[in-house]
Scaffold this motif. Structure first.
Motif, PDB file in Angstrom:
ATOM      1  N   PRO A 141      -2.989  10.041   6.002  1.00 38.74           N
ATOM      2  CA  PRO A 141      -1.561  10.349   6.050  1.00 38.74           C
ATOM      3  C   PRO A 141      -1.331  11.840   6.306  1.00 38.74           C
ATOM      4  CG  PRO A 141      -2.107   9.052   4.098  1.00 38.74           C
ATOM      5  CD  PRO A 141      -3.394   9.538   4.677  1.00 38.74           C
ATOM      6  N   TYR A 159       0.676   5.093   8.402  1.00 39.69           N
ATOM      7  CA  TYR A 159      -0.425   5.801   7.746  1.00 39.69           C
ATOM      8  C   TYR A 159      -0.481   7.235   8.272  1.00 39.69           C
ATOM      9  CZ  TYR A 159      -4.205   5.203   4.411  1.00 39.69           C
ATOM     10  OH  TYR A 159      -4.976   5.235   3.267  1.00 39.69           O
ATOM     11  N   GLN A 169       5.377   4.000   5.762  1.00 43.31           N
ATOM     12  CA  GLN A 169       4.377   4.484   4.815  1.00 43.31           C
ATOM     13  C   GLN A 169       4.616   3.827   3.465  1.00 43.31           C
ATOM     14  OE1 GLN A 169       3.799   9.016   5.419  1.00 43.31           O
ATOM     15  NE2 GLN A 169       5.762   8.443   6.284  1.00 43.31           N
TER      16      GLN A 169
END
Lengths: 343, 343
Positions: A141, A159, A169
């Motif tokens: 991330p 991600y 996310q």
DNA sequence: CTGTTAGCGCTTTCAC
DNA sequence: GTGAAAGCGCTAACAG
């Protein structure tokens, strides 16, 4: 190239190519008898319509591109699976590009220039193949703003994210908070945390959840219980040794990933500290190995399948021109195993 | 659909579409000055040739299809990566289809009828997209004869096989033999083996390697040292307890996979048998978790990347019409870690 | 060195 | 209920 075309079918079935097309697509009524004859010839000759020609004519491909930074990294396959799951339902097709970043540039994630080239090529190729949108799956991330231009085609990141594009996310802060809550409910109050690399977003977010829990549950706050790791097992090992040497050691440790938890287990084992009897441990990621550790590791599972699914759904909605209703972030789910007990 | 086409470029650059095509493909000499003008317009307008139209015209796609039984199963991503690696070098493109077998039908691998439908659809779709060949990646080595027809298009299987088509598989027997050889060189002679499910091919092959080693190294043969497992950790646990209760227990155990080795470690731990001091353990597969176990597991690593690479190369050779030179099987590689010592 | 043009396999409008 | 034919974007033979 299966050289058999719609013309061959038309000739053999003694109809026009238009009619063949109609029965193929159900675009118009065709006399029962004619249709059956056509269908039979199609069957006999194993005819498969040429998708390139169809796309060219229809000016639609029903296809989206997926760019995976590296399919061999643990989070990626399950995300792809989620995308496939949703795409199947929507009758969308996927073109998958594997950037092979891990093999090609190793871990220098922050140096966008090191792989911009690969990303741009991938986008370019996908665009050339007339994809209607793109999903980009990161291996870690982070902010990818400015990585590449899609020339107006919609793109959804997952991600990872950019400042201008939609991204899917999971909720890191909530996950961290929930892990703490679980520990508190088990009766712990002296809870240590071992972080991942400090410059990473998940580290920051998971810290937020930790602090939020410390505050809300009014836990005694002790800076000595906060350790900086680097995602690797060795750092879990080292910091756990420090933690267990404290005058008043913690009764539980929350590790920001499962790999560092391996180090925790090892350190505790060496120091003769029993888990979970004398020390509870909770990991993060639900990596495959976590259930094979001794004791089997309790950990926060990432909603990988779900973010893949949601990314596909989000992209599909954008393609339909629908309002981008902001969905709640997918949440992590605690996997209860054997490394946590009451103090 | 980026509505900008070769015509737009031609118009803006004041040349014919043919010329644009020539500079794009380098198919013919174009005056330096003209080429530069065209290139600049292309750049300016972000023009990307429509791949569907190109394929249609060229009657070649330079694309092969990859059917993966399930991308979330441990062996698959690395094989895909190997295929990508080779495809990049050959300038071939990949169309990946994920059958999602694990999620859809679970573990009933032997019931071809349960997923023939999925495989046939995948092939059909790929054929429609004009792939020039197919690679099929299994999730478990087994005979897939009769699963599906590719209507004459070349297909290469890997991590599974059929009786009629080429397939790339690693050498199970050699791997098993080599693991034994390693143990023997360490000084072991009383070596037990825990098998996977008996109806599986790798089990049979790995037994062959075991017997071959027993014979060649003239090890004392004792049927009590041969245990039937089922690939799951529990079976490793159970059989290890039996093994360690023998009048003369083995000094080493070879497990046909890493998961059962987890059971071995657990059983030994419970019985107070130290690994590797009192018992050596060697696993199979080099699963990600094997290096996180305590002790870190010594295991046979599968050449996954390599079989993917080889499968792509084999398919490419077939497409070139080259003789199918029979390559040696890719071999497994021993990963030395901490679970083996001299007795 | 450059342009004209047929046609790849298909869908769809228009005509019957 | 069916067919003729134009044309999607591109390549490559042919012509100049």
């Amino acid at each position: 190239m299966s050289s058999i075309s719609i013309k061959d079918i038309a000739a053999k079935a003694q109809v026009s190519t238009a009619t063949v097309s109609y029965v193929l697509n159900g675009t118009r009524n065709v006399k029962q008898q004619t249709r059956e004859r056509v269908l039979q010839v199609i069957e006999e000759m194993n005819y498969k319509p040429n998708n390139a020609a169809q796309s060219l004519k229809r000016r639609r491909t029903n296809t989206i591109g997926v760019i995976a930074e590296d399919v061999t990294v643990f989070n990626v396959p399950e995300i792809i699976d989620g995308i496939n799951d949703c795409a199947d339902r929507l009758d969308m097709h996927i073109l998958l590009t594997n950037l092979r970043l891990d093999k090609r540039i190793g871990r220098s994630f922050d140096d966008l220039d090191a792989y911009r080239h690969f990303a741009e090529n991938a986008v370019s190729e996908l665009l050339s193949k007339q994809v209607e949108g793109i999903i980009y799956i990161g291996v870690h991330p982070r902010d990818l703003t400015g990585l590449c231009d899609t020339f107006g085609k919609p793109i959804v990141y997952t991600y990872c994210y950019t400042q201008n594009d939609p991204s899917i996310q999971y909720d890191d802060e909530q996950a961290s908070y929930e892990a703490m809550e679980y520990l508190v409910n088990k009766g712990h109050s002296r809870i240590a945390i071992i972080s991942g690399a400090l410059d990473s977003i998940p580290s920051r977010l998971r810290f937020n959840g930790y602090y939020k829990a410390v505050t809300e549950f009014e836990l005694p706050f002790d800076p000595l219980l906060i350790k900086m790791g680097d995602w690797e097992a060795e750092s879990g090992y080292r910091t756990t040794k420090e933690l267990l040497s404290l005058a008043v050691p913690p009764t539980a440790i929350m590790s920001m990933n499962d790999v560092m938890a391996v180090g925790i287990l090892r350190a505790a084992h060496e120091m003769g500290v029993a888990i979970p009897e004398e020390l509870s441990v909770i990991g993060f990621d639900n990596r495959e190995f976590s259930e094979y550790l001794t004791p089997r590791l309790t950990t926060m599972g990432l909603p990988l399948h779900e973010i893949g699914y949601e990314a596909m759904e989000a992209l599909s909605r954008i393609l339909q021109g629908e309002e981008t209703a902001i969905d709640p972030k997918p949440v992590c789910k605690l996997i209860e195993r054997d490394s946590v007990a009451s103090p």
